[in-house]
Design a protein around this motif. Structure first.
Motif, PDB file in Angstrom:
ATOM      1  N   THR A   1     -13.847 -36.572  -4.995  1.00 45.02           N
ATOM      2  CA  THR A   1     -13.993 -35.686  -6.161  1.00 45.02           C
ATOM      3  C   THR A   1     -14.423 -34.279  -5.755  1.00 45.02           C
TER       4      THR A   1
ATOM      5  N   TYR B   1      -6.957 -42.957  -3.885  1.00 46.00           N
ATOM      6  CA  TYR B   1      -8.380 -42.643  -4.054  1.00 46.00           C
ATOM      7  C   TYR B   1      -8.631 -41.263  -3.443  1.00 46.00           C
TER       8      TYR B   1
ATOM      9  N   GLN C   1      -8.160 -38.287   1.150  1.00 44.89           N
ATOM     10  CA  GLN C   1      -7.494 -39.275   0.311  1.00 44.89           C
ATOM     11  C   GLN C   1      -7.214 -40.549   1.091  1.00 44.89           C
TER      12      GLN C   1
ATOM     13  N   TRP D   1     -11.917 -40.348  -7.401  1.00 47.64           N
ATOM     14  CA  TRP D   1     -10.774 -40.543  -8.296  1.00 47.64           C
ATOM     15  C   TRP D   1     -10.032 -41.809  -7.895  1.00 47.64           C
ATOM     16  N   LYS D   2      -9.668 -42.581  -8.912  1.00 52.21           N
ATOM     17  CA  LYS D   2      -8.801 -43.722  -8.675  1.00 52.21           C
ATOM     18  C   LYS D   2      -7.544 -43.536  -9.518  1.00 52.21           C
ATOM     19  N   VAL D   3      -6.400 -43.586  -8.874  1.00 52.11           N
ATOM     20  CA  VAL D   3      -5.135 -43.420  -9.583  1.00 52.11           C
ATOM     21  C   VAL D   3      -4.236 -44.602  -9.230  1.00 52.11           C
TER      22      VAL D   3
ATOM     23  N   LYS E   1     -10.395 -31.807 -10.827  1.00 48.49           N
ATOM     24  CA  LYS E   1      -9.675 -32.165 -12.059  1.00 48.49           C
ATOM     25  C   LYS E   1      -8.354 -32.840 -11.723  1.00 48.49           C
ATOM     26  N   LEU E   2      -7.960 -33.775 -12.571  1.00 48.92           N
ATOM     27  CA  LEU E   2      -6.701 -34.484 -12.362  1.00 48.92           C
ATOM     28  C   LEU E   2      -6.230 -34.966 -13.725  1.00 48.92           C
TER      29      LEU E   2
ATOM     30  N   CYS F   1      -0.250 -36.541 -12.292  1.00 43.32           N
ATOM     31  CA  CYS F   1       0.031 -37.801 -11.608  1.00 43.32           C
ATOM     32  C   CYS F   1       1.472 -38.263 -11.817  1.00 43.32           C
TER      33      CYS F   1
ATOM     34  N   LEU G   1      -6.204 -43.879 -14.351  1.00 41.59           N
ATOM     35  CA  LEU G   1      -6.602 -42.541 -13.886  1.00 41.59           C
ATOM     36  C   LEU G   1      -8.032 -42.336 -14.324  1.00 41.59           C
ATOM     37  N   GLU G   2      -8.965 -42.436 -13.384  1.00 35.81           N
ATOM     38  CA  GLU G   2     -10.383 -42.365 -13.739  1.00 35.81           C
ATOM     39  C   GLU G   2     -11.198 -42.034 -12.504  1.00 35.81           C
ATOM     40  N   THR G   3     -12.453 -41.659 -12.751  1.00 36.35           N
ATOM     41  CA  THR G   3     -13.380 -41.547 -11.623  1.00 36.35           C
ATOM     42  C   THR G   3     -14.265 -42.781 -11.647  1.00 36.35           C
TER      43      THR G   3
END
Lengths: 237, 237
Positions: A145, A142, A216, A123-125, A150-151, A156, A101-103
């Motif tokens: 942003t 993906y 997305q 965002w990558k989840v 926010k995530l 998730c 979980l990151e950008t």
DNA sequence: GAGTGGTCTAGACCACTCA
DNA sequence: GAGTGGTCTAGACCACTCC
């Protein structure tokens, strides 16, 4: 839900689901329904058209509207359904494991999928879905942003869709799905219980908002033995 | 095609496909279109709703109808499309090889799928589809004999759908598709160029007529590397 | 011929967007 | 506040089914 036609649609759909209106019987005629609901025939027709589109009834000119046997068409889940909704409907034991979980600054592949510039972070989840103690789906999401500031891990693990629609108020309007079969990647082998399967069913999902902007891109990677997709198609004309 | 809303739909759809109306521009407003076509706004709305359902435009309240970029959504073939239509669209070299064409007393599996009695005969058609000199799809069709009295090899090599709709006048109204992945059977290995693939993508298709009776059950068995399914889903509300 | 769903109309009011 | 799409109405005519 103060739309008259939606109220009528939901009432009739409920009665069909609960067997109050039985399969293979005829609905009241449009004129009778218009009288019963104290509304115009066009409004009734809107409700019935929705029922037909969603597989509840079949309208036949000159005859009437026949109630279809829903049990024959279980789970027309084609459209936009989240894993959580699905898992709960099947009442399975399920769990979501968040691996990433990151950008990130996207690589070229993601840039084309999401249609963003090099400078924009996305965002990558990465999440594995476990059902009855087997990890059988790997979801790689993906997000833009600019739409999702926010995530969190908690979001998730629950349902990102619920968060986007209910918390952020994003209006998802349509999606394009593509289903293909691929060889498993290293990542698939690492995060899923592949048990010697040689193929992965990949569902690529492009989700668009109300204003036609792309929100997305998702790759849902399924173990082939646990994959099932149901589609309900009507002839348009 | 004397339906006003269909004429308008087809004209606008054509203009979008040919680029006369360009993607990401706005359509004329419903009131303007109503004036231009000398019709009522509700009729225009019917045409625009169809355009939206088929992925041509996106309607946005308060703003207008935006023309979508069709090239992004190529081949929303989800619905009811025959192999012939598809193959011709992709302009590939294709050929259909009829391996079996007979009427049989169905076994229990087919009886449940087609919902017929032990005493009723059904058509069984087995066809391999060859594209660019590779046999990649095996189609197994079962038809109700009461709806389809006659069937010939020539028909099966061309398009059974065309025959049913144009010659017999059968009105196909909706279909349920199910996509799963299986191990190849002996039959698959015999009739297809499997080249060591360990899985087969099976598309089960139940086709219903206008009067809600089941016409046909089909299993379309695809070599996984050549399988691709595209679906275009709209949120209903 | 009575009843059904399919199309079409002309007008009304509403919720929303945008300047 | 002007313009947009979303809903709703009351009525009309049509094509079709069934008796």
């Amino acid at each position: 839900m103060r739309n008259k036609f939606l109220v009528i649609y939901n009432e009739l759909a409920g009665q069909i689901e609960n067997g109050v209106i039985r399969p293979n019987t005829k609905l009241l005629s449009e004129n009778e329904l218009a009288e019963q609901y104290k509304t115009s025939r066009e409004t009734i027709r809107k409700a019935l058209t929705l029922l037909a589109q969603n597989g509840y009834i079949q309208k036949i000119r000159g005859k009437g509207s026949i109630v279809l046997d829903l049990s024959k068409f279980e789970f027309p889940v084609s459209g936009l359904v989240s894993f959580k909704e699905l898992a709960q409907k099947m009442s399975k034991n399920w769990r979501t494991i968040v691996h990433d979980l990151e950008t990130i600054y996207p690589n070229e592949e993601i840039r084309t999928h999401l249609n963003v510039s090099k400078k924009e972070k996305v965002w990558k989840v990465v999440r594995a879905r476990e059902v009855n103690n087997e990890k059988i789906i790997l979801d790689k999401d993906y997000f833009q942003t600019k739409h999702v500031p926010k995530l969190t891990k908690a979001i998730c693990e629950n349902s990102i869709y619920e968060y986007l629609e209910n918390e952020l108020g994003l209006m998802i309007s349509f999606a394009k799905k593509e289903i293909i079969v691929e060889e498993p990647t290293e990542e698939d082998r690492m995060y899923l219980d592949l048990e010697g399967f040689h193929n992965i069913v990949v569902v690529k999902n492009y989700v668009y908002l109300n204003d036609t902007s792309l929100l997305q891109y998702t790759e849902s990677r399924h173990r082939p033995d646990k994959f099932r997709f149901v589609d309900f198609a009507r002839r348009n004309r």
